[in-house]
Design a protein around this motif. Structure first.
Motif, mmCIF file in Angstrom:
data_model
loop_
_atom_site.group_PDB
_atom_site.id
_atom_site.type_symbol
_atom_site.label_atom_id
_atom_site.label_comp_id
_atom_site.label_asym_id
_atom_site.label_seq_id
_atom_site.Cartn_x
_atom_site.Cartn_y
_atom_site.Cartn_z
ATOM 1 N N GLU A 1 56.887 63.929 -34.772
ATOM 2 C CA GLU A 1 55.800 64.772 -34.270
ATOM 3 C C GLU A 1 54.361 64.632 -34.997
ATOM 4 O O GLU A 1 53.726 65.515 -34.988
ATOM 5 C CB GLU A 1 56.190 65.999 -33.932
ATOM 6 N N SER A 2 54.281 63.522 -35.950
ATOM 7 C CA SER A 2 53.061 63.310 -36.517
ATOM 8 C C SER A 2 52.498 62.053 -36.162
ATOM 9 O O SER A 2 53.173 61.011 -35.925
ATOM 10 C CB SER A 2 53.321 63.408 -38.091
ATOM 11 N N ALA A 3 51.212 61.954 -36.175
ATOM 12 C CA ALA A 3 50.557 60.538 -35.751
ATOM 13 C C ALA A 3 50.894 59.587 -36.845
ATOM 14 O O ALA A 3 50.897 59.963 -38.125
ATOM 15 C CB ALA A 3 49.200 60.764 -36.151
ATOM 16 N N ASP A 4 51.218 58.387 -36.381
ATOM 17 C CA ASP A 4 51.660 57.394 -37.341
ATOM 18 C C ASP A 4 50.544 56.526 -37.718
ATOM 19 O O ASP A 4 49.290 56.540 -37.176
ATOM 20 C CB ASP A 4 52.763 56.574 -36.638
ATOM 21 N N GLY A 5 50.259 55.830 -38.587
ATOM 22 C CA GLY A 5 49.406 54.763 -39.196
ATOM 23 C C GLY A 5 50.028 53.923 -39.912
ATOM 24 O O GLY A 5 51.143 53.812 -40.807
ATOM 25 N N PRO A 6 49.048 52.878 -40.438
ATOM 26 C CA PRO A 6 49.650 51.713 -41.448
ATOM 27 C C PRO A 6 49.676 52.206 -42.802
ATOM 28 O O PRO A 6 50.389 51.341 -43.737
ATOM 29 C CB PRO A 6 48.349 50.826 -41.200
ATOM 30 N N ALA A 7 49.191 53.468 -43.139
ATOM 31 C CA ALA A 7 49.265 53.659 -44.784
ATOM 32 C C ALA A 7 50.789 53.850 -45.168
ATOM 33 O O ALA A 7 50.939 53.517 -46.466
ATOM 34 C CB ALA A 7 48.488 55.116 -44.824
ATOM 35 N N ARG A 8 51.699 54.141 -44.429
ATOM 36 C CA ARG A 8 52.864 54.205 -44.901
ATOM 37 C C ARG A 8 53.704 53.170 -45.005
ATOM 38 O O ARG A 8 54.855 52.948 -46.074
ATOM 39 C CB ARG A 8 54.107 54.816 -43.541
ATOM 40 N N LEU A 9 53.154 51.713 -44.698
ATOM 41 C CA LEU A 9 53.649 50.401 -44.812
ATOM 42 C C LEU A 9 53.498 50.027 -46.446
ATOM 43 O O LEU A 9 53.991 49.048 -46.814
ATOM 44 C CB LEU A 9 53.298 49.379 -44.072
ATOM 45 N N GLY A 10 52.449 50.746 -47.064
ATOM 46 C CA GLY A 10 52.255 50.201 -48.521
ATOM 47 C C GLY A 10 52.793 50.996 -49.535
ATOM 48 O O GLY A 10 52.465 51.075 -50.723
ATOM 49 N N VAL A 11 53.678 52.034 -49.041
ATOM 50 C CA VAL A 11 54.360 52.987 -49.925
ATOM 51 C C VAL A 11 55.907 52.322 -50.330
ATOM 52 O O VAL A 11 56.550 51.852 -49.370
ATOM 53 C CB VAL A 11 54.460 54.269 -49.621
ATOM 54 N N GLU A 12 56.301 52.875 -51.694
ATOM 55 C CA GLU A 12 57.646 52.516 -51.781
ATOM 56 C C GLU A 12 58.510 53.441 -51.255
ATOM 57 O O GLU A 12 59.560 53.230 -51.115
ATOM 58 C CB GLU A 12 57.837 52.507 -53.315
ATOM 59 N N ARG A 13 58.361 54.843 -51.509
ATOM 60 C CA ARG A 13 59.222 55.682 -50.828
ATOM 61 C C ARG A 13 58.371 56.462 -49.693
ATOM 62 O O ARG A 13 57.273 56.804 -49.621
ATOM 63 C CB ARG A 13 59.394 56.782 -52.227
ATOM 64 N N LEU A 14 59.221 57.207 -48.719
ATOM 65 C CA LEU A 14 58.714 57.508 -47.322
ATOM 66 C C LEU A 14 59.826 58.540 -46.892
ATOM 67 O O LEU A 14 60.792 58.405 -47.018
ATOM 68 C CB LEU A 14 58.757 56.275 -46.444
ATOM 69 N N TRP A 15 59.149 59.790 -46.706
ATOM 70 C CA TRP A 15 60.034 60.755 -45.907
ATOM 71 C C TRP A 15 59.962 60.585 -44.461
ATOM 72 O O TRP A 15 58.914 60.157 -43.872
ATOM 73 C CB TRP A 15 59.251 62.095 -46.098
ATOM 74 N N VAL A 16 61.164 60.491 -43.723
ATOM 75 C CA VAL A 16 61.382 60.082 -42.472
ATOM 76 C C VAL A 16 61.957 61.141 -41.897
ATOM 77 O O VAL A 16 62.971 61.704 -42.112
ATOM 78 C CB VAL A 16 62.451 58.857 -42.319
ATOM 79 N N VAL A 17 61.288 61.920 -40.946
ATOM 80 C CA VAL A 17 61.475 63.090 -40.395
ATOM 81 C C VAL A 17 61.804 63.269 -38.969
ATOM 82 O O VAL A 17 60.833 62.640 -38.072
ATOM 83 C CB VAL A 17 60.412 64.135 -40.798
#
Length: 283
Positions: free
Chosen positions: A84-100
């Motif tokens: 339910e949040s807008a996606d974007g390329p910023a997440r691709l550069g992180v090592e850890r990610l909340w997936v909700v």
């Protein structure tokens, strides 16, 4: 969720202690989010249809906002991916990610059923390492930490030891089950509208085999994937490939979930078994 810190010659392992704290914070946050969803479930909420023709409710948005506010405050360096949040390329550069997924099984939620859940996983380098999946209507909290096991309401989980397809309890799209039934005397189970809960019930042993059609996303799967894995089960593509999360397109092909023996039987049957080629249903 309780995680025993690993001891080292100099005392407890700091990384294990940090994970224990994060696991406890995640469980507390998801429990509170579930409370918000349950209150709205009981009082009734407005709903509408998104651009991909899937339903969304006020509860989805309220829970998403609550989880984003509290989880991102735990560590600003952890990225964010939510249905339910807008996606974007910023997440691709992180090592850890909340997936909700704020409410997995929105149709069940809207219909007044109990088969919906709040699903959160922490993904590191493409795989989930921490998970909390809460079904508020039945008050079931599923938790898992990579390498430390999975539990439901604090009770450790283990997939069923069944080895043969005959008699296996199967859940998923009707077309998949019907075609599998032509090959073995399986027991079809009622459809669980939350895909995450369907998979988690493989971890508890209530379901032997769960199918997912080829339209599931990271947020539908990541928490349940770790819960199943830590209960010594498998969730893979139908060719037996483990799932990788936080790809540019967070969508997955048709999947199978089962204990090791049944999973091996299903993957081995791919070349000669037509049910694997059935047209995808909804999840």
């Amino acid at each position: 969720m309780s995680v025993e810190p690993t001891s080292s010659p100099g005392g407890p392992d700091p990384a294990a202690m940090a994970m224990e704290i994060l696991a406890r914070q995640l469980t507390e946050t998801v429990t509170a989010a579930g409370g918000i969803a349950l209150a709205m479930f009981q009082s009734g909420v407005k709903s509408w249809t998104k651009g991909n023709n899937s339903p969304v409710t006020e509860a989805d948005m309220a829970v998403d906002a609550f989880l984003h506010r509290h989880l991102t405050a735990l560590d600003p360096g952890i990225g964010w991916l939510s249905e339910e949040s807008a996606d974007g390329p910023a997440r691709l550069g992180v090592e850890r990610l909340w997936v909700v997924d704020p409410i997995d099984g929105t149709r069940g939620f809207m219909a007044g059923g109990h088969d919906w859940a709040v699903s959160v996983a922490l993904v590191e380098l493409g795989r989930p390492i921490l998970a909390a999946l809460y079904a508020p209507a039945s008050d079931e909290m599923f938790t898992a930490v990579a390498g430390r096991g999975a539990a439901r309401n604090g009770v450790p989980l283990e997939v069923a030891p069944r080895r043969g397809l005959d008699g296996a309890k199967v859940a998923g799209p009707a077309a998949e089950i019907d075609l599998l039934s032509r090959r073995a005397a399986v027991e079809p189970l009622p459809r669980i509208r939350s895909l995450a809960l369907r998979l988690a019930r493989v971890a508890t042993g209530e379901i032997d085999i769960a199918f997912a059609a080829g339209n599931s996303n990271d947020w539908d799967l990541a928490a349940a994937d770790l819960i199943v894995h830590e209960a010594h089960g498998l969730l893979t593509t139908r060719e037996g490939t483990p799932l990788t999360y936080n790809a540019p397109e967070p969508r997955h092909p048709p999947l199978i979930c089962a204990g090791p023996a049944l999973h091996a039987a299903l993957v081995g049957a791919v070349p000669q078994t037509p049910f694997f080629n059935a047209s995808p249903d909804t999840q």
